[in-house]
Write an enzyme that holds these catalytic residues in place. Sequence first.
Site, PDB file in Angstrom:
ATOM      1  N   GLY A  72       9.166 105.484  35.147  1.00  8.41           N
ATOM      2  CA  GLY A  72       8.979 106.308  36.332  1.00  8.41           C
ATOM      3  C   GLY A  72      10.242 106.398  37.172  1.00  8.41           C
ATOM      4  N   ASN A 151       0.632 104.444  45.694  1.00  8.17           N
ATOM      5  CA  ASN A 151       0.448 103.213  44.926  1.00  8.17           C
ATOM      6  C   ASN A 151      -0.226 102.110  45.722  1.00  8.17           C
ATOM      7  OD1 ASN A 151       3.200 103.755  46.008  1.00  8.17           O
ATOM      8  ND2 ASN A 151       3.446 101.564  45.711  1.00  8.17           N
ATOM      9  N   GLY A 200       4.519 105.158  31.466  1.00  7.50           N
ATOM     10  CA  GLY A 200       3.545 104.681  30.478  1.00  7.50           C
ATOM     11  C   GLY A 200       2.754 103.456  30.890  1.00  7.50           C
ATOM     12  N   CYS A 325       6.853  94.923  44.621  1.00  2.80           N
ATOM     13  CA  CYS A 325       8.224  94.500  44.885  1.00  2.80           C
ATOM     14  C   CYS A 325       8.429  94.063  46.330  1.00  2.80           C
ATOM     15  CB  CYS A 325       9.200  95.620  44.522  1.00  2.80           C
ATOM     16  SG  CYS A 325       8.663  97.225  45.054  1.00  2.80           S
TER      17      CYS A 325
HETATM   18  N1  PLP Z   1       6.294 105.708  41.640  1.00 10.30           N
HETATM   19  C1  PLP Z   1       5.160 105.071  41.953  1.00 10.30           C
HETATM   20  C2  PLP Z   1       4.170 105.735  42.857  1.00 10.30           C
HETATM   21  C3  PLP Z   1       4.905 103.798  41.445  1.00 10.30           C
HETATM   22  O1  PLP Z   1       3.787 103.164  41.763  1.00 10.30           O
HETATM   23  C4  PLP Z   1       5.885 103.185  40.595  1.00 10.30           C
HETATM   24  C5  PLP Z   1       5.672 101.827  40.065  1.00 10.30           C
HETATM   25  O2  PLP Z   1       5.056 100.991  40.710  1.00 10.30           O
HETATM   26  C6  PLP Z   1       7.043 103.906  40.282  1.00 10.30           C
HETATM   27  C7  PLP Z   1       7.212 105.160  40.819  1.00 10.30           C
HETATM   28  C8  PLP Z   1       8.101 103.335  39.372  1.00 10.30           C
HETATM   29  O3  PLP Z   1       7.681 103.412  38.020  1.00 10.30           O
HETATM   30  P1  PLP Z   1       8.349 102.495  36.891  1.00 10.30           P
HETATM   31  O4  PLP Z   1       7.834 101.106  37.096  1.00 10.30           O
HETATM   32  O5  PLP Z   1       7.877 103.059  35.588  1.00 10.30           O
HETATM   33  O6  PLP Z   1       9.825 102.605  37.044  1.00 10.30           O
END
Ligand code: PLP
Length: 383
Positions: A72, A151, A200, A325
């Site tokens: 992502g 999230n 994924g 995080c």
């Molecule tokens: N965007 C959102 C809304 C997310 O929740 C996350 C991961 O927690 C990400 C982006 C980042 O994705 P990735 O862990 O695949 O880099």
Amino acid sequence: MVRYLYFDNNATTRPLETVVEAMLPFLRDQYANPSSLHAFGQGVRHRIECAREQVAALIGSDAREIVLTSGGTEAIHLAVRGTLNATPDRPKLVISDVEHSAVRKLADRLKGEGRPVEAVPVDGSGRLDLDALASVLTPDTGLLSVMWANNETGVLFDIDRVAAIAHDHGVPLHVDAVQAAGKIPIDVTRVPVSLLSISGHKFHGPKGVGALYVRKRSRLEPLLTGGGQERSLRAGTENVPGIIGLGVAAEAAVREGPAEVDRIRGLRDALERGICEAVPSARVNGGQAPRIANTTNIGFAGLQAEGILLLLSERGVCASAGAACSSGSLEPSHVLQAMGVDVRYAHGSVRFSLSRFNTPDEVREVIGLMPEIVSRLTPVHSR
Ligand code: PLP
């Protein structure tokens, strides 16, 4: 292995058995480089293209509009930097106040590099302020980047309306659909987004693989140059096992998703209701807005989330305070702050996020644990 009660599925999900099985041959025997012209390499190339079709089907796109990435975060960076770099006459980035750190920190960097950046506020239940959005989309705006599902709270932005506003102002829209893909239906033929990111490991696929949907004729500059992979938009030898796993997870989400989502919503609602009945000082953050089915964010008045999470963890329960995080820091989450959640609740807010692997027994177990955990943490004078 220790038995965990896993309620942290917005951090990551358990890969499906079918995903793991499909990946294994590509870690062992099918190791050829898909860019090699021999039959061995071309066999692997064919499987990557099948996976691309599976990913495209999850969001209703053409496979030729899918750029495979390392997840992502990379998809988001490619969308945001790639678009702004391709349109130097329109330097401004617009985001929302509640974006994931993958977008927020990138926006901070871009600001540091001298770009104009504006953030649109949300209301008390986490909905985007659409009037404010319309007013910041000035002619120098090169990109609007907002999330589909939050999230931390699960709150869904009304992407139909956001896309219509962006379209009216002639501004390309990138949607961070990392928490939405596999949880709500997505059809890019119906919603005029220019770019959309998925990952994924949030829908039972492997970690370290994702995709960026790039609508035909979007202006985008690559961030990684080198070999001509991904139509020269993302150089680098492909993560073949990851891509195969991503495809299988996407197909499972299309096939089984809708039925699973209803069951998960039932469990989430039971968990939320049960905790709020068992702990009168508990309150749901974002509960008034439309949400994805698997997420609840519950504030416990006067407590610290870290204490709750520790006691839950000692009992085998995995949950989070806001974004994974940022847990460990005592700052309340930027999402709850943007929603104006009372600090007494914001500091004590815990996210439970479910998946198809959760059971009614697990939900009952967590509800049963909460009153004792809360009473252990509540100062005696305030009981
Ligand atoms: N965007 C959102 C809304 C997310 O929740 C996350 C991961 O927690 C990400 C982006 C980042 O994705 P990735 O862990 O695949 O880099």
